[in-house]
Write a protein that holds these residues in place. Structure first.
Motif, PDB file in Angstrom:
ATOM      1  N   UNK A   7      35.948  39.150  42.499  1.00 24.06           N
ATOM      2  CA  UNK A   7      36.937  39.368  41.445  1.00 24.06           C
ATOM      3  C   UNK A   7      36.444  40.439  40.457  1.00 24.06           C
ATOM      4  N   UNK A   8      35.174  40.326  40.108  1.00 22.26           N
ATOM      5  CA  UNK A   8      34.612  41.296  39.167  1.00 22.26           C
ATOM      6  C   UNK A   8      34.580  42.691  39.773  1.00 22.26           C
ATOM      7  N   UNK A   9      34.101  42.816  41.012  1.00 29.18           N
ATOM      8  CA  UNK A   9      33.992  44.127  41.655  1.00 29.18           C
ATOM      9  C   UNK A   9      35.373  44.742  41.867  1.00 29.18           C
ATOM     10  N   UNK A  10      36.311  43.937  42.366  1.00 29.40           N
ATOM     11  CA  UNK A  10      37.668  44.455  42.591  1.00 29.40           C
ATOM     12  C   UNK A  10      38.313  44.894  41.279  1.00 29.40           C
ATOM     13  N   UNK A  11      38.071  44.128  40.207  1.00 29.68           N
ATOM     14  CA  UNK A  11      38.652  44.513  38.912  1.00 29.68           C
ATOM     15  C   UNK A  11      38.062  45.825  38.418  1.00 29.68           C
ATOM     16  N   UNK A  12      36.769  46.093  38.742  1.00 33.67           N
ATOM     17  CA  UNK A  12      36.170  47.369  38.343  1.00 33.67           C
ATOM     18  C   UNK A  12      36.839  48.531  39.080  1.00 33.67           C
ATOM     19  N   UNK A  13      37.209  48.320  40.333  1.00 33.09           N
ATOM     20  CA  UNK A  13      37.902  49.366  41.089  1.00 33.09           C
ATOM     21  C   UNK A  13      39.282  49.618  40.475  1.00 33.09           C
ATOM     22  N   UNK A  14      40.002  48.536  40.189  1.00 37.07           N
ATOM     23  CA  UNK A  14      41.347  48.653  39.621  1.00 37.07           C
ATOM     24  C   UNK A  14      41.302  49.334  38.254  1.00 37.07           C
ATOM     25  N   UNK A  15      40.388  48.874  37.375  1.00 37.66           N
ATOM     26  CA  UNK A  15      40.285  49.448  36.033  1.00 37.66           C
ATOM     27  C   UNK A  15      39.819  50.899  36.086  1.00 37.66           C
ATOM     28  N   UNK A  16      38.870  51.190  36.992  1.00 35.60           N
ATOM     29  CA  UNK A  16      38.395  52.564  37.127  1.00 35.60           C
ATOM     30  C   UNK A  16      39.512  53.505  37.545  1.00 35.60           C
ATOM     31  N   UNK A  17      40.315  53.074  38.519  1.00 39.20           N
ATOM     32  CA  UNK A  17      41.426  53.918  38.975  1.00 39.20           C
ATOM     33  C   UNK A  17      42.441  54.121  37.843  1.00 39.20           C
ATOM     34  N   UNK A  18      42.659  53.050  37.051  1.00 41.62           N
ATOM     35  CA  UNK A  18      43.644  53.132  35.964  1.00 41.62           C
ATOM     36  C   UNK A  18      43.191  54.080  34.852  1.00 41.62           C
ATOM     37  N   UNK A  19      41.958  53.900  34.400  1.00 48.52           N
ATOM     38  CA  UNK A  19      41.511  54.644  33.218  1.00 48.52           C
ATOM     39  C   UNK A  19      40.886  56.002  33.540  1.00 48.52           C
ATOM     40  N   UNK A  20      40.247  56.115  34.692  1.00 50.49           N
ATOM     41  CA  UNK A  20      39.617  57.391  35.038  1.00 50.49           C
ATOM     42  C   UNK A  20      40.550  58.309  35.806  1.00 50.49           C
ATOM     43  N   UNK A  21      41.408  57.697  36.659  1.00 55.55           N
ATOM     44  CA  UNK A  21      42.275  58.504  37.521  1.00 55.55           C
ATOM     45  C   UNK A  21      43.748  58.371  37.157  1.00 55.55           C
ATOM     46  N   UNK A  22      44.047  57.488  36.199  1.00 56.53           N
ATOM     47  CA  UNK A  22      45.426  57.265  35.757  1.00 56.53           C
ATOM     48  C   UNK A  22      46.313  56.805  36.920  1.00 56.53           C
ATOM     49  N   UNK A  23      45.738  55.987  37.782  1.00 58.10           N
ATOM     50  CA  UNK A  23      46.456  55.435  38.932  1.00 58.10           C
ATOM     51  C   UNK A  23      46.576  53.923  38.721  1.00 58.10           C
ATOM     52  N   UNK A  24      47.794  53.445  38.450  1.00 62.20           N
ATOM     53  CA  UNK A  24      48.001  52.021  38.134  1.00 62.20           C
ATOM     54  C   UNK A  24      48.480  51.209  39.328  1.00 62.20           C
ATOM     55  N   UNK A  25      48.583  51.840  40.478  1.00 65.39           N
ATOM     56  CA  UNK A  25      49.117  51.127  41.642  1.00 65.39           C
ATOM     57  C   UNK A  25      48.184  50.039  42.156  1.00 65.39           C
ATOM     58  N   UNK A  26      46.892  50.179  41.898  1.00 67.64           N
ATOM     59  CA  UNK A  26      45.921  49.290  42.527  1.00 67.64           C
ATOM     60  C   UNK A  26      46.034  47.850  42.038  1.00 67.64           C
ATOM     61  N   UNK A  27      46.570  47.638  40.836  1.00 68.76           N
ATOM     62  CA  UNK A  27      46.716  46.273  40.335  1.00 68.76           C
ATOM     63  C   UNK A  27      47.655  45.479  41.241  1.00 68.76           C
ATOM     64  N   UNK A  28      48.743  46.091  41.631  1.00 72.76           N
ATOM     65  CA  UNK A  28      49.684  45.412  42.535  1.00 72.76           C
ATOM     66  C   UNK A  28      49.049  45.183  43.892  1.00 72.76           C
ATOM     67  N   UNK A  29      48.346  46.174  44.376  1.00 71.56           N
ATOM     68  CA  UNK A  29      47.714  46.030  45.689  1.00 71.56           C
ATOM     69  C   UNK A  29      46.617  44.975  45.670  1.00 71.56           C
ATOM     70  N   UNK A  30      45.968  44.801  44.532  1.00 74.47           N
ATOM     71  CA  UNK A  30      44.911  43.801  44.438  1.00 74.47           C
ATOM     72  C   UNK A  30      45.474  42.403  44.641  1.00 74.47           C
ATOM     73  N   UNK A  31      46.633  42.121  44.051  1.00 74.79           N
ATOM     74  CA  UNK A  31      47.260  40.806  44.236  1.00 74.79           C
ATOM     75  C   UNK A  31      47.555  40.569  45.709  1.00 74.79           C
TER      76      UNK A  31
END
Length: 533
Positions: free
Chosen positions: A89-113
């Motif tokens: 959960x922690x590692x996956x959240x780091x990928x999601x947050x990194x994509x959101x804040x560093x790459x401005x890609x918010x799609x990964x949150x939906x894909x994570x679920x």
């Protein structure tokens, strides 16, 4: 805000004096590894510049428009240990947050679920990265920092999910390249599972193509870094500082920056930027840094408790070349990867500051347990009465050696460490102690500098003393004969006023009356005290 020397966290060129991180690696080699779809390792000791290098690499790759590069740090997942669900959960959240804040890609949150629903904790990272790779317009480069901070089943699960994603390509989309970053090479991971198995990183991640090690600064890079301070402020460093700085640090980036900070900020006299920073100010800064027991140095000494580290360092401290030869190449490589030793041009503790820090830390509690005080051994002229001090040590050693040495983790170097604790108790705060370990020569060299005048300090008269410490392995006559030549040579090298040879006799069955002795002799036109202990 003016720039300064950085001692914590990644470098930022607008805030810190810095060497371009990408000049410190073989960028063409990294480009090739990424271009050919390889997974590889970048490792280096603590506070060497790994994170700064990865961030700079991510920025360069993203700017090229050829790749989508993401840097994440997974150290927070260390707390999960063998709890794979919490760790993932922690590692996956780091990928999601990194994509959101560093790459401005918010799609990964939906894909994570969706990834959690698809396969749960044992495949969530693999599934998430596969979905991202399938939807990405460009190949993905994922950089995972502090990966070797992970523990047990959490680390195994991450490595195996990355391996399965690598093997499944190209049929199943997955990142083009994954870079694992930490203190150690993946081959040195010793992973203890919840079922009490030990799995090596090399077997869990056998798809690694290469291990790259981030090195220290070169002498030119050190000069380049310090000259940035001169360019920004106009303040000049004495040219003689650079040779000392290299010997003290061998380019270890944190040490180089920490010494720069001590010189230009912690040294109040240097706040007047019109003042040249002198060699003596540098030496004072070096001593302050060592005595500060800064976090970097504290982390360094914490490693001394590890069995593989203990095996190497204890032999170096005791200057026992025969026992060093019994160490495996893997163990030596591991200790070198931690930044504690160097193997070229000769096997030695990595730099002069570590040579000072390690024995001080090993006897830190011991020196403050000693009742002896500095004032007892000062003459009316405020010079150290070294014969008086060494006679006191002989008696102390006779009464306490066995019980005190038994308390040391590093018993192999016990006699030398106990004398160093005794000296540190007396010299600390008034003078300087410099140490050299002669691997293969079975000796430890100690050089003491003691400023006679409190007012003038090191700018006035300085008492210079050398001590040669030897363990009796051969006959006493042979040991003393060899030691006298070595002591005289070392005294000449240091320009010392006094020279002492101390021979520790650890043979069982020999009485203390036979071991304890004191005499003087002449060697190479020098008067040398010889002490049997």
């Amino acid at each position: 805000m003016s720039r300064h020397f950085n001692t914590a966290g990644p470098v930022r060129s607008n805030e810190h004096y810095c060497v371009d991180p990408l000049t410190r690696v073989n960028f063409k080699e990294i480009q090739h590894l990424i271009g050919t779809g390889k997974f590889f390792v970048l490792h280096a000791p603590r506070q060497t510049g790994k994170t700064s290098t990865l961030l700079a690499l991510a920025d360069k790759l993203n700017a090229s428009a050829e790749y989508t590069a993401l840097f994440i740090n997974v150290e927070a997942a260390q707390a999960a240990r063998n709890d794979v669900e919490q760790g993932m959960r922690t590692i996956a959240s780091r990928i999601v947050e990194g994509a959101k804040y560093r790459l401005h890609d918010t799609r990964l949150q939906t894909w994570l679920t969706e990834a959690w629903q698809s396969g749960g904790s044992t495949s969530v990272v693999q599934t998430l990265l596969s979905r991202w790779a399938a939807e990405s317009a460009k190949p993905i480069v994922l950089m995972i920092d502090e990966v070797d901070a992970l523990v047990g089943d959490t680390l195994i699960s991450l490595l195996r999910q990355l391996r399965e994603g690598y093997i499944g390509r190209p049929a199943i989309p997955f990142p083009q390249s994954v870079i694992l970053c930490g203190l150690r090479d993946v081959r040195d991971y010793r992973i203890h599972t919840s079922h009490h198995e030990i799995i090596t990183g090399g077997s869990a991640f056998n798809i690694k193509t290469k291990s790259l090690r981030l090195g220290n600064f070169t002498p030119d890079e050190i000069r380049q870094l310090y000259e940035q301070h001169t360019q920004d402020t106009g303040q000049i460093f004495d040219e003689a500082i650079y040779a000392e700085l290299w010997e003290d640090s061998t380019g270890q980036p944190w040490l180089v920056n920490a010494l720069g900070n001590e010189l230009t900020w912690e040294n109040a006299n240097a706040h007047d930027r019109t003042q040249i920073i002198t060699l003596e100010q540098y030496r004072a800064a070096r001593e302050r840094l060592i005595q500060s027991r800064a976090t970097h140095l504290d982390q360094l000494t914490d490693k001394l408790r590890e069995p593989r580290v203990h095996a190497a360092i204890s032999r170096l401290l005791s200057s026992d070349a025969d026992s060093v030869r019994s160490l495996s190449s893997d163990d030596l490589q591991y200790v070198e990867d931690l930044g504690l030793i160097r193997r070229n041009p000769v096997l030695a503790i990595a730099n002069r500051i570590y040579r000072e820090t390690i024995p001080r830390e090993l006897v830190y509690g011991t020196q403050y347990s000693l009742a002896h005080q500095q004032a007892w051994y000062l003459t009316p002229q405020r010079r150290i009465d070294m014969p008086k001090l060494l006679r006191a040590f002989q008696q102390f050693f006779r009464e306490n050696a066995d019980s005190w040495i038994e308390q040391f983790d590093y018993k192999e170097a016990g006699p030398q460490l106990l004398l160093q604790a005794f000296l540190q108790r007396i010299i600390n705060g008034g003078g300087r102690i410099n140490r050299e370990y002669g691997l293969g020569r079975k000796r430890t060299d100690i050089y003491i500098e003691w400023p006679v005048s409190l007012t003038d300090g090191y700018y006035g008269e300085v008492q210079r003393i050398v001590l040669e410490l030897k363990i009796l392995y051969k006959s006493r006559e042979t040991t003393v004969a060899e030691g006298l030549i070595q002591t005289a040579g070392y005294a000449d090298q240091c320009g010392a006023d006094e020279a002492h040879l101390i021979v520790f006799d650890r043979r069982a069955g020999v009485s203390w009356d036979e071991k304890i002795s004191e005499s003087t002799t002449s060697m190479l036109q020098r008067n040398i005290w010889v002490w049997g202990t």
